[in-house]
Design an enzyme around this catalytic site. Structure first.
Site, PDB file in Angstrom:
ATOM      1  N   ASN A   1      34.950  74.906  12.083  1.00 56.92           N
ATOM      2  CA  ASN A   1      36.121  74.179  12.594  1.00 56.92           C
ATOM      3  C   ASN A   1      36.474  74.735  13.976  1.00 56.92           C
ATOM      4  O   ASN A   1      37.034  75.819  14.087  1.00 56.92           O
ATOM      5  CB  ASN A   1      37.284  74.384  11.607  1.00 56.92           C
ATOM      6  CG  ASN A   1      38.585  73.787  12.116  1.00 56.92           C
ATOM      7  OD1 ASN A   1      38.602  73.030  13.085  1.00 56.92           O
ATOM      8  ND2 ASN A   1      39.689  74.146  11.457  1.00 56.92           N
TER       9      ASN A   1
ATOM     10  N   LYS B   1      38.630  73.662  16.055  1.00 55.86           N
ATOM     11  CA  LYS B   1      40.052  73.457  16.408  1.00 55.86           C
ATOM     12  C   LYS B   1      40.151  72.859  17.816  1.00 55.86           C
ATOM     13  O   LYS B   1      39.337  72.012  18.168  1.00 55.86           O
ATOM     14  CB  LYS B   1      40.836  74.761  16.251  1.00 55.86           C
ATOM     15  CG  LYS B   1      40.570  75.408  14.887  1.00 55.86           C
ATOM     16  CD  LYS B   1      41.516  76.501  14.536  1.00 55.86           C
ATOM     17  CE  LYS B   1      41.149  77.058  13.152  1.00 55.86           C
ATOM     18  NZ  LYS B   1      42.076  78.032  12.652  1.00 55.86           N
TER      19      LYS B   1
ATOM     20  N   HIS C   1      44.331  70.324   6.856  1.00 56.40           N
ATOM     21  CA  HIS C   1      44.283  71.697   7.361  1.00 56.40           C
ATOM     22  C   HIS C   1      45.713  72.218   7.524  1.00 56.40           C
ATOM     23  O   HIS C   1      46.620  71.476   7.922  1.00 56.40           O
ATOM     24  CB  HIS C   1      43.532  71.758   8.699  1.00 56.40           C
ATOM     25  CG  HIS C   1      43.238  73.159   9.106  1.00 56.40           C
ATOM     26  ND1 HIS C   1      44.176  73.959   9.707  1.00 56.40           N
ATOM     27  CD2 HIS C   1      42.123  73.921   8.962  1.00 56.40           C
ATOM     28  CE1 HIS C   1      43.643  75.158   9.916  1.00 56.40           C
ATOM     29  NE2 HIS C   1      42.400  75.154   9.478  1.00 56.40           N
TER      30      HIS C   1
ATOM     31  N   GLU D   1      47.094  73.944   9.716  1.00 55.32           N
ATOM     32  CA  GLU D   1      47.689  73.783  11.058  1.00 55.32           C
ATOM     33  C   GLU D   1      48.242  72.375  11.233  1.00 55.32           C
ATOM     34  O   GLU D   1      49.230  72.172  11.947  1.00 55.32           O
ATOM     35  CB  GLU D   1      46.647  74.126  12.132  1.00 55.32           C
ATOM     36  CG  GLU D   1      46.456  75.636  12.227  1.00 55.32           C
ATOM     37  CD  GLU D   1      45.075  76.080  12.679  1.00 55.32           C
ATOM     38  OE1 GLU D   1      44.312  75.258  13.189  1.00 55.32           O
ATOM     39  OE2 GLU D   1      44.765  77.269  12.491  1.00 55.32           O
TER      40      GLU D   1
ATOM     41  N   GLU E   1      42.072  77.818   1.699  1.00 52.84           N
ATOM     42  CA  GLU E   1      42.359  78.618   2.889  1.00 52.84           C
ATOM     43  C   GLU E   1      43.788  79.150   2.818  1.00 52.84           C
ATOM     44  O   GLU E   1      44.740  78.430   3.142  1.00 52.84           O
ATOM     45  CB  GLU E   1      42.230  77.757   4.147  1.00 52.84           C
ATOM     46  CG  GLU E   1      40.858  77.181   4.375  1.00 52.84           C
ATOM     47  CD  GLU E   1      40.660  76.813   5.842  1.00 52.84           C
ATOM     48  OE1 GLU E   1      39.771  77.396   6.459  1.00 52.84           O
ATOM     49  OE2 GLU E   1      41.423  75.992   6.361  1.00 52.84           O
TER      50      GLU E   1
ATOM     51  N   GLY F   1      43.092  82.880  11.080  1.00 50.21           N
ATOM     52  CA  GLY F   1      43.253  83.361  12.450  1.00 50.21           C
ATOM     53  C   GLY F   1      43.973  84.685  12.567  1.00 50.21           C
ATOM     54  O   GLY F   1      44.399  85.067  13.657  1.00 50.21           O
TER      55      GLY F   1
ATOM     56  N   SER G   1      39.691  83.838   8.389  1.00 48.75           N
ATOM     57  CA  SER G   1      39.153  85.058   8.993  1.00 48.75           C
ATOM     58  C   SER G   1      37.769  85.433   8.461  1.00 48.75           C
ATOM     59  O   SER G   1      37.473  86.608   8.250  1.00 48.75           O
ATOM     60  CB  SER G   1      40.139  86.222   8.837  1.00 48.75           C
ATOM     61  OG  SER G   1      41.332  85.938   9.538  1.00 48.75           O
TER      62      SER G   1
END
Ligand code: PGA
Length: 255
Positions: free
Chosen positions: A11, A13, A98, A100, A171, A177, A213
């Site tokens: 991904n 992003k 996701h 985010e 996740e 991150g 991560s």
């Protein structure tokens, strides 16, 4: 529960910021992946504007391509949106839900479900992301959160399409991150629960990824778990050498 060929999904992003860099990165990944695609399934998820330009390079190497989001309506007055139907002529995969998108773009369980349904009816394969936030993890609510996100995401989806076309990515939001990857024991238990939820909600079984991560030096600890079929990788997938280390580590697990 594991499949013979583990899956690494990259991904990107909102990266890289130029077309030249995106094409270079896709080429570097394709080159370093070499013949490993026989042992590891790979798919890259660049930003929308780069999809077409990297497609040929990836296709030639047997590497999959996907988008990071989609809209459920096939067309109409929805300024700025990209539909699942449009994506289906460009790529084979799409990510929905996701964290985010949930956090910054008001994605809800309901919109995730609508996007997953649209992706399936457009002929795409879909990665549905679920995971608890830090305060939910601290409060011991991981299982409740993952179960309710998953049930909502799968509601009403065509049961016949789920096994081959839906992948779930667990996740934990606090691991994304942050460099604080989840303990494999926690990830494994949660993915086992997720498998149970998928089966009870849809009667099907799906591939399950861990994300958060993931790097070359920890990917094996997830892919080696019985409940885990691969990883969804963010930051570390932007470095082709690091991504190559991950591919090698995953091949090693299967060897
Ligand atoms: P990360 O992101 O690997 O940078 O933690 C994972 C993801 O957001 O899918």
């Amino acid at each position: 529960m594991s499949t013979p060929r583990p899956f690494l999904a990259a991904n990107w992003k909102l990266n890289p910021t130029t077309l030249v860099e995106a094409v270079d990165l896709a080429r570097a990944v394709a080159q370093t992946a070499g013949d490993r695609v026989g042992q590891v399934e790979l798919a890259l998820f660049p930003p929308f504007p780069w999809l077409l330009s990297v497609a040929g390079t990836l296709q030639a190497k047997g590497i999959g391509l996907g988008a990071q989001d989609c809209y459920w309506e096939p067309g109409g007055a929805y300024t700025g949106e990209v539909s699942a139907a449009m994506l289906s002529s460009l790529c084979e995969w799409v990510i929905v839900g996701h964290s985010e998108r949930r956090q910054h773009f008001c994605e809800t369980d309901e919109t995730v479900n609508r996007k997953a349904a649209a992706a399936l009816s457009a002929g795409l394969k879909v990665i549905i992301c679920v995971g608890e936030r830090a305060e939910q993890f601290d409060a011991g609510e991981t299982e409740t959160v993952v179960e309710s996100q998953l049930r909502a995401a799968l509601r009403g989806l065509d049961r016949d399409l789920i096994p081959g076309r839906v992948v779930v990515a667990y996740e934990p939001v606090w691991a994304i991150g942050t460099g604080r990857n989840a303990d494999p024991g926690h990830a494994g238990r949660t993915m086992e629960l997720a498998h149970t939820v998928v089966t009870s909600e849809s009667g099907a079984s799906v591939r399950m990824l861990y994300g958060g991560s993931v790097k070359g030096d920890n990917v094996a600890s997830y892919v080696g778990l019985a409940a885990c079929d691969g990883c969804l990788v963010g930051g570390a997938s932007l470095d082709s050498e690091e991504f190559s280390r991950m591919i090698e580590a995953v091949v090693e697990v299967g060897a």
